[in-house]
Design a protein around this motif. Structure first.
Motif, PDB file in Angstrom:
ATOM      1  N   GLY A 148       0.810  -1.211   0.000  1.00 27.13           N
ATOM      2  CA  GLY A 148       0.000   0.000   0.000  1.00 27.13           C
ATOM      3  C   GLY A 148       0.844   1.262   0.000  1.00 27.13           C
ATOM      4  N   GLY A 152       1.055   3.986  -2.933  1.00 23.58           N
ATOM      5  CA  GLY A 152       0.735   5.363  -2.577  1.00 23.58           C
ATOM      6  C   GLY A 152       1.844   6.330  -2.946  1.00 23.58           C
ATOM      7  N   GLY A 173      -9.416   8.822  -2.688  1.00 24.75           N
ATOM      8  CA  GLY A 173      -8.902   7.700  -1.904  1.00 24.75           C
ATOM      9  C   GLY A 173      -9.762   7.389  -0.699  1.00 24.75           C
ATOM     10  N   PHE A 238      -3.015   4.923   1.496  1.00 22.71           N
ATOM     11  CA  PHE A 238      -3.083   3.705   0.697  1.00 22.71           C
ATOM     12  C   PHE A 238      -2.872   2.415   1.493  1.00 22.71           C
ATOM     13  CE2 PHE A 238      -3.168   6.675  -2.697  1.00 22.71           C
ATOM     14  CZ  PHE A 238      -3.755   6.009  -3.762  1.00 22.71           C
TER      15      PHE A 238
END
Length: 268
Positions: A148, A152, A173, A238
């Motif tokens: 993640g 990101g 997001g 993220f």
């Protein structure tokens, strides 16, 4: 020269002492004045506090001496028009966003590597595995968070390269996060949200901040103040999405396996 080196080390040391003193005062104050109990193992506590102060001071000095300059240097080298293959007047050369593929790859790699090595994430992952009695694997959680962060940072670097507004990405997001939250297993939601916070700690933040400021300082048309910051927001957002997705995929795999076992029993 030796005096300058000594001053360079004493400045973060005194700064760390100033920062840590209020924390020490609160802990001791509550222990003595509220709980009205003596501090257990006083000698070991004092030694630990000294180690904390010295360790933080060394860490801060290390950031200033190595990580920040290295991050800026890498950003400058990766965005150099000569490295990107552009010719002509480098001062006025504007590269296409696709020309920065090595920057995207570097952002992904550094995001993944720093997150895997993040001490706070390791601690949270181990605790999650213990509390869940092994249903949440520490390694799987760390991998999901690292992926993640890597994604990101890659998208965050793309934002710096293209100069698009930050709030577009953040709003979109969190809309995805809210949608995932509605369908993700309840047992993972709080942990997923916490995973976004543990990534912005001692290892990740210095390199990410240096990378963002370095990129915005070297890419034509970008402002370090307007475009250089914001990567840490991507590094926090993220991982929430990736951990929720990891849990949703795991739940779906478990459901499909249970259905397959039930079907085999019925056929037999």
């Amino acid at each position: 020269m030796d005096l300058q080196r000594l001053l360079a080390w004493t400045e973060p040391l005194f700064g760390t002492i100033t920062d840590v003193l209020p924390i020490i005062a609160i802990l001791i104050g509550f222990q003595v004045m509220v709980l009205r109990r003596p501090i257990p193992n006083l000698g070991r506590v004092v030694l630990g506090l000294v180690l904390v102060v010295v360790g933080l001071a060394c860490f801060i000095q290390g950031l200033q001496s190595a990580l920040f300059p290295l991050g800026k240097l890498m950003a400058a080298q990766l965005t150099d028009p000569a490295f990107l293959g552009n010719t002509g007047d480098q001062e006025h050369t504007t590269a296409h966003w696709l020309d920065y593929h090595w920057v995207y790859l570097f952002a992904f790699a550094i995001g993944f590597a720093t997150t895997i090595a993040e001490p706070s994430l390791i601690a949270v992952a181990i605790k999650a595995q213990q509390v869940s009695a092994g249903t949440i694997a520490a390694g799987g959680l760390r991998l999901a968070v690292a992926v993640g962060v890597a994604i990101g940072l890659t998208i965050g670097v793309f934002r710096i390269v293209t100069g698009t507004p930050l709030h577009y990405y953040i709003i979109a997001g969190y809309c995805v996060v809210l949608l995932q939250t509605a369908f993700a297993p309840r047992s993972i939601v709080a942990l997923a949200y916490d995973s976004g916070g543990v990534t912005t700690s001692t290892v990740t933040v210095p390199l990410v901040a240096a990378l963002g400021i370095g990129l915005s300082s070297n890419i034509p048309g970008r402002d370090p103040l307007l475009d250089g910051f914001g990567l840490i927001a991507f590094a926090s957002l993220f991982p929430i999405m990736s951990v929720l997705g990891y849990a949703q995929i795991g739940a779906e795999i478990t459901r499909l396996r249970a259905r397959a076992r039930t079907k085999r029993r019925q056929e037999s």
